[in-house]
Design a protein around this motif. Structure first.
Motif, PDB file in Angstrom:
ATOM      1  N   PHE A  68      55.397 -13.011 -18.220  1.00  0.00           N
ATOM      2  CA  PHE A  68      55.108 -14.344 -17.842  1.00  0.00           C
ATOM      3  C   PHE A  68      55.004 -14.667 -16.380  1.00  0.00           C
ATOM      4  O   PHE A  68      54.582 -15.590 -15.828  1.00  0.00           O
ATOM      5  N   ALA A  69      56.060 -13.718 -15.590  1.00  0.00           N
ATOM      6  CA  ALA A  69      55.987 -13.814 -14.032  1.00  0.00           C
ATOM      7  C   ALA A  69      54.369 -13.695 -13.527  1.00  0.00           C
ATOM      8  O   ALA A  69      54.066 -14.537 -12.764  1.00  0.00           O
ATOM      9  N   GLU A  70      53.924 -12.715 -14.035  1.00  0.00           N
ATOM     10  CA  GLU A  70      52.486 -12.255 -13.678  1.00  0.00           C
ATOM     11  C   GLU A  70      51.318 -13.543 -14.125  1.00  0.00           C
ATOM     12  O   GLU A  70      50.628 -14.125 -13.385  1.00  0.00           O
ATOM     13  N   ARG A  71      51.797 -14.316 -15.132  1.00  0.00           N
ATOM     14  CA  ARG A  71      51.068 -15.120 -15.797  1.00  0.00           C
ATOM     15  C   ARG A  71      51.100 -16.595 -14.908  1.00  0.00           C
ATOM     16  O   ARG A  71      50.228 -17.056 -14.294  1.00  0.00           O
ATOM     17  N   ARG A  72      52.411 -16.544 -14.183  1.00  0.00           N
ATOM     18  CA  ARG A  72      52.599 -17.702 -13.356  1.00  0.00           C
ATOM     19  C   ARG A  72      51.742 -17.624 -12.270  1.00  0.00           C
ATOM     20  O   ARG A  72      51.468 -18.310 -11.441  1.00  0.00           O
ATOM     21  N   ARG A  73      51.867 -16.268 -11.672  1.00  0.00           N
ATOM     22  CA  ARG A  73      51.004 -15.947 -10.319  1.00  0.00           C
ATOM     23  C   ARG A  73      49.562 -16.193 -10.521  1.00  0.00           C
ATOM     24  O   ARG A  73      48.920 -16.321  -9.363  1.00  0.00           O
ATOM     25  N   ARG A  74      48.955 -16.268 -11.555  1.00  0.00           N
ATOM     26  CA  ARG A  74      47.500 -16.372 -11.656  1.00  0.00           C
ATOM     27  C   ARG A  74      47.173 -17.675 -11.187  1.00  0.00           C
ATOM     28  O   ARG A  74      47.755 -18.747 -11.897  1.00  0.00           O
ATOM     29  N   THR A  75      46.292 -17.994 -10.208  1.00  0.00           N
ATOM     30  CA  THR A  75      46.021 -19.161  -9.744  1.00  0.00           C
ATOM     31  C   THR A  75      44.646 -19.986 -10.813  1.00  0.00           C
ATOM     32  O   THR A  75      44.718 -20.991 -11.231  1.00  0.00           O
ATOM     33  N   GLU A  76      43.756 -19.038 -11.223  1.00  0.00           N
ATOM     34  CA  GLU A  76      42.678 -19.425 -11.816  1.00  0.00           C
ATOM     35  C   GLU A  76      42.970 -19.456 -13.478  1.00  0.00           C
ATOM     36  O   GLU A  76      43.188 -18.610 -14.005  1.00  0.00           O
ATOM     37  N   ARG A  77      43.311 -20.573 -13.955  1.00  0.00           N
ATOM     38  CA  ARG A  77      43.749 -20.948 -15.193  1.00  0.00           C
ATOM     39  C   ARG A  77      42.820 -21.370 -16.244  1.00  0.00           C
ATOM     40  O   ARG A  77      43.094 -21.810 -17.229  1.00  0.00           O
ATOM     41  N   GLY A  78      41.403 -21.551 -15.844  1.00  0.00           N
ATOM     42  CA  GLY A  78      40.548 -22.348 -16.705  1.00  0.00           C
ATOM     43  C   GLY A  78      40.766 -23.474 -16.736  1.00  0.00           C
ATOM     44  O   GLY A  78      41.636 -24.178 -15.843  1.00  0.00           O
ATOM     45  N   SER A  79      40.148 -24.356 -17.752  1.00  0.00           N
ATOM     46  CA  SER A  79      40.320 -25.731 -17.661  1.00  0.00           C
ATOM     47  C   SER A  79      41.393 -26.080 -18.390  1.00  0.00           C
ATOM     48  O   SER A  79      42.196 -27.244 -18.268  1.00  0.00           O
ATOM     49  N   GLY A  80      41.722 -25.421 -19.664  1.00  0.00           N
ATOM     50  CA  GLY A  80      43.046 -25.560 -20.353  1.00  0.00           C
ATOM     51  C   GLY A  80      42.736 -26.762 -21.342  1.00  0.00           C
ATOM     52  O   GLY A  80      43.505 -27.196 -21.972  1.00  0.00           O
ATOM     53  N   GLY A  81      41.337 -27.451 -21.234  1.00  0.00           N
ATOM     54  CA  GLY A  81      41.184 -28.777 -21.988  1.00  0.00           C
ATOM     55  C   GLY A  81      40.296 -28.470 -23.009  1.00  0.00           C
ATOM     56  O   GLY A  81      40.373 -27.426 -23.799  1.00  0.00           O
TER      57      GLY A  81
END
Ligand code: SAM
Length: 255
Positions: A205-218
């Motif tokens: 989860f820490a790694e997940r939070r570090r990711r800046t590109e998260r796609g649109s999520g929409g």
């Protein structure tokens, strides 16, 4: 220390349940996708298939079970889901059958990250393409048209609304899901919140939070016909739905 198979399997099993709330008649839909791939690759000794937005490998593992001779490249941008998929697959499929790759589909150079060694027999996706904004999806369909061999397919199983009577389609899908007890399972938010509290997943989860590109999520909200038109424009020859329950749909495009 790597993620244990037992923990991964527990979270994947909970994932399989919560996803039934969103992908109506999900299990049958997976089976139909596999029917299509089996048909299209009947003459390929080692079919090459990419699973776009694979999550924890729900479709990839099922496909591998149906077609142990297939090589499946499962791609997603989420490090938590990918690692759950990898660890779970260790218990369920031969190591060589599914290769998990992290990439943001639609981002610059995403396709080269797949490390493909030839044309694809099929590109498949379940409950994921609605995340891509319209312009990005158009571009991705174009790229995939260049990656799939002539006679190969793109199979998109997702919530794809009809042009008319869409609210009735959604209602019918929800009623079907209700009869299958899909709404007795936890929802998306509850699954993520519970997974985040698991100490074995803390680093992921820490790694997940570090990711800046998260796609649109929409949700791009594209209708079935819009998808079909975009796929034809991209260069697919025959495009049409082969299965549908309410707005839960399997759209096939033949290259
Ligand atoms: C609702 S989940 C479905 C996962 C899986 N295919 C299934 O049927 O259970 C959607 C998945 O798409 C992934 N996704 C969304 N947009 C993406 C993108 N641009 N690149 C890579 N993965 C993406 C998410 O990370 C998530 O794992």
């Amino acid at each position: 220390m790597g993620l244990s198979t037992v923990t991964a399997t527990r979270w994947v099993e909970r994932w399989e349940q919560q996803q039934q709330r969103y992908a109506f008649d999900r299990e049958e839909r997976f089976t139909v996708v596999a029917d299509v791939i089996e048909h299209v690759t009947a003459h390929s000794a080692r079919p090459l298939v990419v699973d776009l937005g694979c999550g924890p490998g729900s479709l990839a593992v099922r496909l591998s079970g149906r077609m142990p001779h297939a090589r499946i490249v499962a791609v997603d941008m989420d490090p938590v889901l990918l690692e759950l998929g990898r660890a779970h697959a260790r218990a369920s499929v031969p190591a060589a059958a599914v290769r998990y790759v992290e990439a943001v589909i639609g981002a610059e150079g995403w396709a080269s990250r797949l490390g493909l060694d030839g044309p694809l027999d099929a590109a498949v996706s379940t409950t994921a393409m609605h995340y891509l904004p319209c312009d990005m999806l158009r571009r991705v369909y174009g790229e995939l048209a260049g990656m799939v061999r002539p006679g190969g397919v793109l199979v998109n199983a997702d919530h794809l609304l009809p042009e008319e009577a869409a609210d009735i389609a959604v209602h019918v899908g929800r009623r079907r899901a209700g009869r299958q007890h899909a709404f007795s399972y936890e929802d998306w938010e509850s699954w993520w919140a519970a997974a985040e509290r698991d100490p074995e997943l803390t680093d992921l989860f820490a790694e997940r939070r570090r990711r800046t590109e998260r796609g649109s999520g929409g949700n791009n909200g594209l209708t079935l016909n819009r998808h079909a038109a975009m796929l034809r424009d991209a260069g697919f020859r025959q495009v049409g739905p082969v299965w549908q329950v309410g707005n839960s749909c399997v759209l096939v495009a033949v290259r």
